[in-house]
Motif scaffolding. Structure first.
Motif, mmCIF file in Angstrom:
data_model
loop_
_atom_site.group_PDB
_atom_site.id
_atom_site.type_symbol
_atom_site.label_atom_id
_atom_site.label_comp_id
_atom_site.label_asym_id
_atom_site.label_seq_id
_atom_site.Cartn_x
_atom_site.Cartn_y
_atom_site.Cartn_z
ATOM 1 N N PHE A 110 -35.029 117.463 24.090
ATOM 2 C CA PHE A 110 -34.721 116.757 22.848
ATOM 3 C C PHE A 110 -33.232 116.462 22.739
ATOM 4 C CE2 PHE A 110 -38.699 118.805 21.803
ATOM 5 C CZ PHE A 110 -39.372 117.835 21.080
ATOM 6 N N ASN A 111 -32.965 115.381 22.049
ATOM 7 C CA ASN A 111 -31.614 115.089 21.627
ATOM 8 C C ASN A 111 -31.523 115.449 20.147
ATOM 9 O OD1 ASN A 111 -29.237 114.045 22.945
ATOM 10 N ND2 ASN A 111 -29.245 112.437 21.409
ATOM 11 N N ILE A 112 -30.731 116.459 19.815
ATOM 12 C CA ILE A 112 -30.447 116.728 18.414
ATOM 13 C C ILE A 112 -29.608 115.559 17.914
ATOM 14 C CG2 ILE A 112 -29.562 118.393 16.748
ATOM 15 C CD1 ILE A 112 -31.744 119.475 18.610
ATOM 16 N N ASP A 113 -30.036 114.910 16.850
ATOM 17 C CA ASP A 113 -29.417 113.666 16.391
ATOM 18 C C ASP A 113 -29.224 113.750 14.880
ATOM 19 O OD1 ASP A 113 -28.630 111.102 15.814
ATOM 20 O OD2 ASP A 113 -30.314 110.108 16.797
ATOM 21 N N LEU A 125 -34.408 128.211 23.882
ATOM 22 C CA LEU A 125 -33.810 126.869 23.934
ATOM 23 C C LEU A 125 -32.585 126.917 24.839
ATOM 24 C CD1 LEU A 125 -34.733 124.339 22.263
ATOM 25 C CD2 LEU A 125 -32.733 124.725 20.843
ATOM 26 N N GLU A 126 -32.536 126.028 25.818
ATOM 27 C CA GLU A 126 -31.353 125.899 26.665
ATOM 28 C C GLU A 126 -30.544 124.699 26.182
ATOM 29 O OE1 GLU A 126 -30.060 125.029 31.318
ATOM 30 O OE2 GLU A 126 -32.129 125.628 30.846
ATOM 31 N N GLN A 127 -29.281 124.940 25.888
ATOM 32 C CA GLN A 127 -28.429 123.884 25.362
ATOM 33 C C GLN A 127 -27.756 123.148 26.525
ATOM 34 O OE1 GLN A 127 -25.994 125.129 21.984
ATOM 35 N NE2 GLN A 127 -27.272 126.967 21.748
ATOM 36 N N LEU A 128 -27.869 121.832 26.537
ATOM 37 C CA LEU A 128 -27.387 121.021 27.647
ATOM 38 C C LEU A 128 -25.984 120.487 27.423
ATOM 39 C CD1 LEU A 128 -30.664 119.044 28.424
ATOM 40 C CD2 LEU A 128 -29.967 121.317 29.204
ATOM 41 N N CYS A 173 -31.463 109.969 30.873
ATOM 42 C CA CYS A 173 -30.382 109.733 29.919
ATOM 43 C C CYS A 173 -29.808 111.017 29.331
ATOM 44 C CB CYS A 173 -30.887 108.865 28.770
ATOM 45 S SG CYS A 173 -31.561 107.285 29.287
ATOM 46 N N GLY A 174 -28.505 111.180 29.492
ATOM 47 C CA GLY A 174 -27.775 112.172 28.724
ATOM 48 C C GLY A 174 -27.233 111.519 27.468
ATOM 49 N N ASN A 175 -26.740 112.330 26.539
ATOM 50 C CA ASN A 175 -26.178 111.753 25.325
ATOM 51 C C ASN A 175 -25.360 112.806 24.581
ATOM 52 O OD1 ASN A 175 -25.991 109.407 23.590
ATOM 53 N ND2 ASN A 175 -27.041 110.663 22.075
ATOM 54 N N ILE A 176 -24.344 112.348 23.881
ATOM 55 C CA ILE A 176 -23.562 113.237 23.035
ATOM 56 C C ILE A 176 -22.954 112.415 21.897
ATOM 57 C CG2 ILE A 176 -21.337 113.021 24.242
ATOM 58 C CD1 ILE A 176 -21.041 116.086 23.957
ATOM 59 N N LEU A 219 -23.626 113.512 14.958
ATOM 60 C CA LEU A 219 -23.411 114.570 15.932
ATOM 61 C C LEU A 219 -24.673 114.706 16.771
ATOM 62 C CD1 LEU A 219 -21.723 117.257 13.645
ATOM 63 C CD2 LEU A 219 -20.595 115.646 15.190
ATOM 64 N N GLU A 220 -24.514 114.729 18.097
ATOM 65 C CA GLU A 220 -25.676 114.775 18.986
ATOM 66 C C GLU A 220 -25.436 115.735 20.149
ATOM 67 O OE1 GLU A 220 -27.954 110.993 19.480
ATOM 68 O OE2 GLU A 220 -26.000 110.100 19.076
ATOM 69 N N ASP A 221 -26.507 116.418 20.520
ATOM 70 C CA ASP A 221 -26.493 117.326 21.664
ATOM 71 C C ASP A 221 -27.877 117.392 22.279
ATOM 72 O OD1 ASP A 221 -23.888 118.654 22.141
ATOM 73 O OD2 ASP A 221 -24.083 119.282 20.056
ATOM 74 N N GLY A 222 -27.941 117.695 23.580
ATOM 75 C CA GLY A 222 -29.215 117.826 24.272
ATOM 76 C C GLY A 222 -29.663 119.272 24.364
ATOM 77 N N VAL A 223 -30.995 119.483 24.250
ATOM 78 C CA VAL A 223 -31.574 120.824 24.380
ATOM 79 C C VAL A 223 -32.883 120.738 25.160
ATOM 80 C CG1 VAL A 223 -30.529 121.719 22.261
ATOM 81 C CG2 VAL A 223 -32.801 120.687 22.165
#
Length: 392
Positions: free
Chosen positions: A352-355, A378-381, A260-263, A367-371
Motif C-alpha cells: 500500500f501507499n499511505i496517502d 507491516l514493513e515500511q518501505l 512504482c515507488g512513491n513518496i 504525505l505518502e509512504d509505502g508499506v
C-alpha cells in the motif's frame, strides 16, 4: 557501472495467465480482452510485461489455450515481439495512434471477427469479458461487438485487479527498489532547495538522479509545487521560483521494471500561517496513526474510520478526498482503496501507499509512504524525514 535492471521471469507471466484462466472458468467467461495505452499500461503489462508507446495494445486470453497480443502497425509489432512475454503477436489496424501514417511496410491485419472465428474453431465463445472497459476506444469496442456474433460482453476488470492485489516475492523485490530509488533521489534533491530555485529545477534533479539509480521512468506525472498551488491535489511543476515563507510539496515516484515507488513530503522555508502548519501537523499524525493501525487481519474500515475521526477531531473533517491508503504496484494508485465501503481486510503480500491528503481552498498537504503487509505486521518501505523538512 550501474547494476543490471531486474525483470520478472517468463514463468511468472505464464502463471498469471493460468490464474486468469482459472478465474474465467469460474465466472463462465470464454475470452478476456485486456486493453492498454501509454498512460494506462498496467493490465497488459501484468499479463505480458509489454507497455504501449504511441499505439494501443490489447491482450486476448481464451479460457483454454495461449494468449494473443494485439497492437497497431509495424513499429509496435517489432517492439512487442522484442519485449512481450507472449509469443503470438498480431497487428490490428485499429490499435494505432491518432494521426497514424499509411504504412509503406505491408502488415497482416487481424480484425476481431477474424481472430474470434479462429478461436471459435477450438472453443465456444459465448461470453466475453472486457478489462479496462472505461478506456477502450469506441471503434475497437465496436469491432469486438461485430466479431462477437451475439456473444455476451461484460466488464471483467475485477478478474485482473483481484490478482494484482497480492504481490509475489519477485514483485515485492521490484517494488522495494522503486521505493528505494524514489527516497534516495529525494534526499539528494533536497540539497539544492532554497529560495530562488524553480519548481522544475527540483523536479528535473530528482528525475535525473532517479534515472541514474536505475529508474525505468515514473509512476505518474510527478511534481514539485510551491506557495499558492499547494492546495491542489494534482498539479505540475512550473518555472515559478520558490519564495520565502512558503511550503514546497514533493509528490514523486520512480518506476522500476514496471513497479512504482512513491513518496510525498513537504518542506517549509521560513514561517507559514498557523492554519497551514496545523494542517501539516495533523497530516503527519494521520500518517503515523495509519501505519500503526495497519497490519494483517485488520479491517479496511478500522483504518479508514480512525483517519476520518482524527480529521474531524481537529477541525479538518471533510477536507480529504478519499481514505488514507491505496494499493500500489504496476500503477502508483491501484485497487483496492482503504475505505469503509467494503468488508475487506489487510492480508500478507499486499503493498500500500499511505496517502494522506488534506486541503481546503487555500492550503494543502500530502504525505505518502509505502508499506508491505507481512505475516506478522507491516514493513515500511520509505521512512525518511516524515517530520517537516525545515529550510532556514
Amino acid at each position: 557501472m550501474g547494476k543490471q535492471i531486474k525483470r520478472l521471469p517468463r514463468e511468472e507471466y505464464n502463471q498469471r495467465i493460468c490464474r486468469v484462466q482459472e478465474r474465467m472458468a469460474q465466472e463462465g467467461i470464454d475470452l478476456l480482452v485486456a486493453h492498454a495505452c501509454e498512460c494506462e499500461s498496467a493490465t497488459v503489462r501484468y499479463l505480458t510485461d509489454f507497455w504501449a508507446v504511441f499505439d494501443f495494445v490489447g491482450v486476448l486470453v481464451p479460457v483454454e489455450g495461449k494468449p494473443i497480443l494485439l497492437t497497431g502497425g509495424p513499429e509496435s509489432y517489432d517492439f512487442a515481439v522484442k519485449f512481450a512475454q507472449i509469443d503470438d503477436v498480431r497487428v490490428h489496424p485499429m490499435y494505432v495512434e491518432t494521426c497514424a501514417p499509411e504504412w509503406d511496410k505491408p502488415t497482416d491485419p487481424w480484425s476481431y471477427e477474424r481472430i474470434l472465428d479462429e478461436i471459435r474453431e477450438r472453443i465456444p465463445v459465448r461470453k466475453i469479458g472486457i478489462a479496462n472497459v472505461n478506456t477502450i476506444p469506441h471503434v475497437i469496442y465496436a469491432d469486438i461487438e461485430k466479431g462477437a456474433r451475439g456473444a455476451q460482453i461484460v466488464p471483467a476488470e475485477d478478474i485482473i485487479l483481484d490478482l494484482r492485489a497480492y504481490k509475489s516475492d519477485g514483485e515485492i523485490e521490484l517494488l522495494k527498489e522503486g521505493y528505494r530509488i524514489t527516497e534516495e533521489a529525494l534526499k539528494k534533491t533536497m540539497e539544492i532547495l532554497r529560495p530562488g530555485v524553480r519548481e522544475r529545477e527540483l523536479l528535473a534533479r530528482w528525475k535525473a538522479i532517479s534515472f541514474e539509480m536505475g529508474a525505468e521512468g515514473f509512476g505518474y506525472p510527478c511534481w514539485v509545487t510551491s506557495g499558492p498551488s499547494t492546495y491542489q491535489s494534482l498539479c505540475k511543476s512550473t518555472d515559478r521560483e520558490i519564495g520565502e515563507n512558503e511550503m514546497v510539496q514533493f509528490s514523486v515516484g520512480a518506476k522500476y521494471s514496471g513497479y512504482c515507488g512513491n513518496i510525498g513530503r513537504v518542506a517549509v522555508l521560513g514561517k507559514l500561517p498557523q492554519r497551514h502548519m496545523d494542517m501539516i501537523k495533523i497530516a503527519g499524525e494521520c500518517l503515523e496513526e495509519t501505519i500503526a493501525t495497519m497490519g494483517p487481519g485488520v479491517p479496511f474500515a478500522q483504518v479508514y474510520d480512525k483517519f476520518q475521526a482524527r480529521l474531524t477531531r481537529y477541525g479538518f473533517g471533510g477536507l480529504s478526498l478519499y481514505g488514507p491508503a491505496h494499493s500500489t504496484g504496476l500503477q502508483e494508485c491501484e485497487a483496492p482503496w482503504v475505505d469503509n465501503r467494503t468488508g475487506r481486510v489487510l492480508k500478507p503480500n499486499m503493498v500500500f501507499n499511505i496517502d494522506i491528503w488534506i486541503a481546503d481552498d487555500r492550503y494543502g498537504v500530502r504525505l505518502e509512504d509505502g508499506v508491505l503487509v507481512t505475516e506478522t505486521g507491516l514493513e515500511q518501505l520509505t521512512t525518511w524525514h516524515r517530520d517537516v523538512i525545515t529550510i532556514a
